[in-house]
Design a protein around this motif. Structure first.
Motif, short mmCIF file in Angstrom:
data_model
loop_
_atom_site.label_atom_id
_atom_site.label_comp_id
_atom_site.label_asym_id
_atom_site.label_seq_id
_atom_site.Cartn_x
_atom_site.Cartn_y
_atom_site.Cartn_z
N ALA A 262 19.46 123.67 -3.86
CA ALA A 262 20.41 122.58 -3.66
C ALA A 262 19.91 121.28 -4.24
N TYR A 263 18.58 121.15 -4.35
CA TYR A 263 18.03 119.89 -4.88
C TYR A 263 18.32 119.72 -6.37
N LYS A 264 18.70 120.80 -7.05
CA LYS A 264 19.06 120.66 -8.46
C LYS A 264 20.26 119.74 -8.63
N VAL A 265 21.16 119.76 -7.67
CA VAL A 265 22.30 118.82 -7.71
C VAL A 265 21.80 117.38 -7.60
N VAL A 266 20.79 117.18 -6.74
CA VAL A 266 20.23 115.84 -6.60
C VAL A 266 19.54 115.41 -7.88
N GLU A 267 18.84 116.34 -8.53
CA GLU A 267 18.17 115.98 -9.78
C GLU A 267 19.16 115.57 -10.85
N GLY A 268 20.26 116.32 -10.96
CA GLY A 268 21.29 115.94 -11.93
C GLY A 268 21.89 114.58 -11.62
N TRP A 269 22.11 114.35 -10.33
CA TRP A 269 22.67 113.04 -9.94
C TRP A 269 21.69 111.91 -10.22
N LEU A 270 20.39 112.17 -9.96
CA LEU A 270 19.39 111.13 -10.23
C LEU A 270 19.31 110.81 -11.72
N GLU A 271 19.38 111.84 -12.54
CA GLU A 271 19.37 111.59 -13.98
C GLU A 271 20.58 110.77 -14.41
N LYS A 272 21.73 111.11 -13.84
CA LYS A 272 22.94 110.35 -14.17
C LYS A 272 22.83 108.91 -13.71
N VAL A 273 22.29 108.72 -12.50
CA VAL A 273 22.12 107.36 -11.99
C VAL A 273 21.13 106.58 -12.84
N LYS A 274 20.08 107.27 -13.29
CA LYS A 274 19.10 106.60 -14.14
C LYS A 274 19.72 106.16 -15.45
N ALA A 275 20.55 107.04 -16.05
CA ALA A 275 21.21 106.69 -17.31
C ALA A 275 22.19 105.54 -17.11
N GLU A 276 22.96 105.61 -16.01
CA GLU A 276 23.91 104.53 -15.74
C GLU A 276 23.18 103.22 -15.48
N SER A 277 22.06 103.29 -14.77
CA SER A 277 21.30 102.07 -14.50
C SER A 277 20.79 101.44 -15.79
N ALA A 278 20.31 102.28 -16.71
CA ALA A 278 19.85 101.74 -18.00
C ALA A 278 21.01 101.10 -18.77
N GLU A 279 22.17 101.77 -18.73
CA GLU A 279 23.34 101.20 -19.40
C GLU A 279 23.76 99.88 -18.77
N HIS A 280 23.77 99.84 -17.44
CA HIS A 280 24.15 98.61 -16.75
C HIS A 280 23.15 97.49 -17.02
N ARG A 281 21.88 97.86 -17.13
CA ARG A 281 20.87 96.84 -17.45
C ARG A 281 21.12 96.25 -18.83
N ALA A 282 21.43 97.12 -19.78
CA ALA A 282 21.73 96.62 -21.13
C ALA A 282 22.97 95.72 -21.12
N GLN A 283 23.98 96.10 -20.34
CA GLN A 283 25.18 95.25 -20.27
C GLN A 283 24.86 93.89 -19.67
N ARG A 284 24.05 93.87 -18.64
CA ARG A 284 23.73 92.59 -18.00
C ARG A 284 22.88 91.71 -18.93
N LEU A 285 21.95 92.32 -19.64
CA LEU A 285 21.14 91.53 -20.58
C LEU A 285 22.02 90.98 -21.71
N ALA A 286 22.98 91.79 -22.18
CA ALA A 286 23.90 91.29 -23.21
C ALA A 286 24.75 90.16 -22.67
N LEU A 287 25.16 90.27 -21.41
CA LEU A 287 25.96 89.19 -20.81
C LEU A 287 25.13 87.90 -20.68
N ILE A 288 23.87 88.04 -20.34
CA ILE A 288 23.01 86.85 -20.24
C ILE A 288 22.88 86.18 -21.61
N GLU A 289 22.68 86.99 -22.66
CA GLU A 289 22.60 86.41 -24.00
C GLU A 289 23.91 85.78 -24.42
#
Length: 909
Positions: free
Chosen positions: A406-433
């Motif tokens: 069952a933890y494989k579902v958690v791993e997939g979700w964590l990877e997705k969250v990590k990717a989304e977090s990186a994308e959101h970080r890039a968006q926020r840095l672009a907004l600051i610039e």
């Protein structure tokens, strides 16, 4: 240096052809695109190294893609080597005859730590094989424990049968024999299992001990039962060693039962007995405490200590304490067994929950975060269960595998969250610039539009708020950067807002000064409010702060207006005798309006006009007498001092004004005192000219009060009606000045000299007169409608007596017309329908009302005929005779409706 050690020259043209023209690309973006396409062909590591070496000098961005591919190839190669190494270790474990469970679990743990690809072949298959081998060993160990418990239960059944009658033992013998043989077969099956050599060393000893104990009890039971059966059949046979069966056989033989005397315990030293009782009581108290609190492990240890105490001091303690100790030991055994059973039951429930996490329908699947929380909760519950009972390795293995799956579902979700977090970080840095660039380009508002400037800042804030979720650590890193950039962008607006706040504070102080003035300056208040609104529209401020400033600004002005309103209400509340008379007359007129009686309304209107006229006339007489006398004295003084300076003339004028004021104040001070009869005022000399209007005599002088438009009722607000003898018109409340700045003629001066009505009295008499006019109009319309209904009823019934009187028909319906209508009704139907229809058409043309569609052609034809008859009277002149002709015909409902529409208009003219 040998030729092998020399570096191989790199041909750029060859590499360019190899990479599809990446080296000759015009732009960096095109070069990176061609490198990506080349990498999809899976080039050899040597080619990757050559391209990276040459490309890293020219374009680091494109070289980064090649370097990543090289790193990926190195990692893959390292994974292969690592996988082969751990695969050899796993195969060695599988091939060994005696597998240690700890070694198998350690292999999987160590391989994962080393980074071996356990999810790829061949490690995936080897891991599955080891897991199956370990599961088989654990199941075998669990079956050994089950067999041990089954042996104990069989032994207990045999012991219980030794306390039952002989017949029951004989009945249960065959079933017991079958169960014992089945147990022996299961035990032999466990020993013959291929994994038996891999089980823990304690389990074979447990199985052998259980087998030996069960067989000993079974053999003793069979032997005792055989002796009992023989003794029951032969009276000379010896009795069995089982007391219950021996007593039963004695009774059957007729031998009386003799109770065996109890063997008295030998006397013990009291001091030694006391020490033994103390030791046993201490152990007994510990057992009872742990059992009462439900502590399984602690109660087992305390029970062991109590058993040791009984072994040592059992012969020295008294019987009562011994019985208490045995009862406590029995309770501790029951608690331990119940806790073990309850712990296994809880573990099985947790295993079912863990295995059911991935067996849910598609619509009820659990998300990543929820799955993570659920798994954490299940593992915590398992730990708590292990703390209170004996561990169960077989159930733990099933539970752990279900949780890992069952933890494989958690791993997939964590990877997705990590990717989304990186994308959101890039968006926020672009907004600051972006906001930094906007702040550098907009140091002030375009066209002084600070509200638009503020809207853009709010838009930036909304975009930052909606930029997506990031972790707390990342947010703590980005938030200071955003605040600094936003503060830099909002600095121009904050400076202007500070200036605006200072200006508003100054206006608040100015409002306080205006509100504190004894006489409120309306023009200054309006100007100040306009300045405030201009400031509020130009510079935006926080809504709460702006509301507080507005309340502070409005408070002194509202208080000043409230004081003014209170003073006005106070003055209006103190009504004089004149206002009371007008108010009473207005209330009487309102009551008459509500009654709906036209005569009462007209009488009340006359009373109100009389009250207004009487008030003005009385005040005019008093004011005229005093004003004439004072004016004459002032005029004489002015004539005597004609050559005096201008200041003297001005003083004389002020004297005249002061005299007039004194007269008015005297009148106000004593309104009830009888005024002296005023001297008749001399008639003013009026220029006389002949009236050249038609019908007027030339020797009749023109009334100077008449306007150039002739006798016009209420010629303007406050004018007089020529027909009512100079009554005060609608709205006479005080003196009116003419266009030259002075007062009008004497009559107007007399009228205007009357004191002004109070606001309450003026509004009351105005509203009462307006309501009276409307009520009279409504009553007249009702009377007119009733008269028309009576006319039509008289026509239908051919009864002239039903006609209304002439005064109800209106001014145009003369007595002769009513007489002609009466004769037409009394003469019967003497006119044909065609002639009546033509007369009805003439009536519709006279009243200028529409004709029904079916009679339009006839109306047009009649109009053409009338155009040819120049000397004939028009329909508007003969409508009374036409009405008589219509009434002389037969009654028709359609013609009656047309006649009613016609008379409704003609009788009102």
């Amino acid at each position: 240096m040998t030729s092998n050690q020399t570096a191989k020259p790199i041909d750029t043209a060859t590499l360019d052809r190899l990479t599809g023209g990446a080296f000759t690309a015009a732009t960096a973006g095109e070069r990176a695109s061609r490198i990506r396409e080349w990498l999809l062909t899976q080039p050899a590591p040597e080619q990757l190294a050559d391209v990276f070496k040459e490309l890293s000098v020219k374009d680091k961005g494109a070289a980064k893609l090649v370097r990543e591919k090289l790193d990926e190839a190195r990692r893959a190669k390292g994974q292969e080597v690592l996988g082969a190494e751990w695969a050899a270790k796993a195969q060695a474990l599988i091939d060994t005859g005696k597998l240690n469970i700890a070694d198998a679990l350690a292999w999987q743990r160590d391989a994962a730590k080393a980074g071996a690809p356990l999810s790829k072949e061949p490690l995936l298959t080897l891991k599955t094989q080891l897991a199956e081998r370990v599961r088989g060993i654990e199941d075998l160990q669990h079956q050994v424990q089950v067999q041990r418990e089954a042996a104990v239960l069989l032994a207990q059944r045999i012991e219980v049968l030794s306390t039952k009658p002989l017949a029951d033992a004989q009945t249960a013998l065959d079933a017991l024999r079958t169960d014992v043989q089945h147990w022996q077969g299961q035990a032999d099956g466990l020993v013959s299992n291929t994994n038996w050599v891999s089980v823990d060393v304690k389990f074979p000893a447990l199985l052998d001990a259980s087998k030996g104990q069960l067989l000993v009890v079974w053999d003793a039971f069979q032997a005792a039962l055989a002796v009992a059966v023989a003794a029951a059949q032969d009276a000379a046979a010896p009795l069995p060693p089982v007391p219950v069966w021996a007593d039963e056989i004695r009774v059957a033989r007729g031998v009386p039962l003799v109770a065996e005397p109890k063997v008295a315990k030998p006397k013990v030293d009291p001091e030694l007995r006391a020490r033994a009782n103390a030791a046993v009581k201490a152990a007994l108290a510990t057992v009872e405490q742990e059992v009462g609190e439900g502590h399984g492990k602690a109660s087992a240890g305390a029970a062991g200590a109590l058993r040791n105490a009984l072994k040592e001091f059992g012969k020295l303690i008294d019987t009562k304490l011994e019985n208490q100790a045995h009862a406590a030991l029995a309770a501790a055994g029951e608690l331990e067994g119940w806790q073990r059973w309850r712990a296994d039951q809880i573990r099985e429930e947790l295993v079912v929950k863990a295995e059911g996490l991935l067996k849910r329908p598609e619509g009820q699947a659990i998300g990543g975060r929820k799955m993570q929380e659920t798994l954490r909760s299940l593992r915590d519950q398992w730990k708590q269960t292990d703390q209170g009972g004996v561990p169960n390795h077989a159930l733990w293995k099933r539970f752990d595998e279900a949780c890992n799956e069952a933890y494989k579902v958690v791993e997939g979700w964590l990877e997705k969250v990590k990717a989304e977090s990186a994308e959101h970080r890039a968006q926020r840095l672009a907004l600051i610039e972006e906001i930094k660039g906007w702040a550098a380009a907009n140091r002030t508002a375009l066209d002084d539009d600070w509200k638009g400037f503020n809207r853009i800042l709010h838009h930036f804030s909304d975009r930052w708020r909606d930029a997506g979720h990031v972790g707390e650590k990342m947010f703590a890193e980005l938030q200071p950067l955003w605040k600094a950039a936003f503060a830099e962008a909002a600095a121009p607006l904050e400076a202007v807002q500070a200036q605006s706040l200072a200006a508003r504070q100054a206006m608040i102080e100015e409002a306080k000064q205006l509100g504190a003035m004894p006489v409120l300056r309306i023009d200054a208040v309006k100007s100040l409010q306009q300045r405030w609104q201009a400031q509020a529209h130009a510079i935006p401020v926080d809504r709460r702060q702006e509301q507080k400033l507005w309340d502070a600004f409005r408070k002194p002005i509202d208080e000043a207006f409230n004081r003014k309103s209170a003073e006005r209400e106070k003055a209006e509340a103190a009504l004089g005798a004149r206002d009371r008379v007008v108010l009473d007359a207005a209330k009487a007129l309102e009551a008459a309006n509500a009654s709906g009686d036209a005569q009462a309304i007209r009488a009340a209107m006359a009373a109100l006009e009389a009250a207004l006229h009487g008030q003005a006339q009385a005040q005019a007489d008093v004011a005229a007498a005093g004003a004439n006398e004072q004016a004459a004295q002032a005029l004489a003084q002015v004539e005597n001092k004609a050559l005096a300076p201008v200041d003297t003339a001005q003083a004389a004028t002020e004297s005249v004004a002061d005299s007039a004021v004194e007269v008015e104040s005297t009148e106000d001070a004593a309104p009830a005192a009888p005024a002296a009869a005023p001297k008749p005022a001399p008639r003013p000399v009026v220029a006389v000219r002949g009236d050249d209007r038609p019908g007027m005599k030339k020797e009749t002088p023109v009334d100077p009060r008449a306007s150039k438009w002739g006798d016009r009722k209420d010629a303007g607000r406050g004018g007089r009606d020529a027909r009512d003898g100079g009554k005060p018109g609608f709205g006479d409340r005080g003196p009116r000045r003419d266009d030259r700045g002075g007062f009008g003629d004497r009559s107007r001066a007399l009228q205007s000299s009357a004191p002004r009505l109070g606001d309450t009295a003026f509004r009351a008499q105005r509203d009462a007169l307006e309501n009276a006019q409307q009520a009279l109009k409504k009553l007249a319309a009702q009377a007119h409608g009733e008269a028309l209904v009576q006319v039509l009823t008289a026509w239908e019934k051919r009864d002239a007596a039903l006609l209304p009187p002439a005064q109800e028909l209106g001014g145009r319906a003369a007595a002769q017309a009513r007489t002609a209508w009466s004769k037409a009704l009394g003469a019967g139907a003497s006119v044909k329908a065609e002639a009546a229809a033509q007369h009805l058409l003439r009536l519709e043309m006279a009243a200028e009302v529409p004709t029904p569609a079916e009679h339009l052609d006839a109306r047009r034809g009649l109009q053409l005929q009338l155009l040819t008859r120049r000397n004939d009277p028009a329909p508007a002149q003969t409508w009374a005779e036409d009405t008589s002709k219509v009434l002389s015909a037969e009654f028709d409902a359609a013609q009656a409706r047309r006649l009613q529409n016609v008379l409704k208009v003609l009788l009102k003219r």
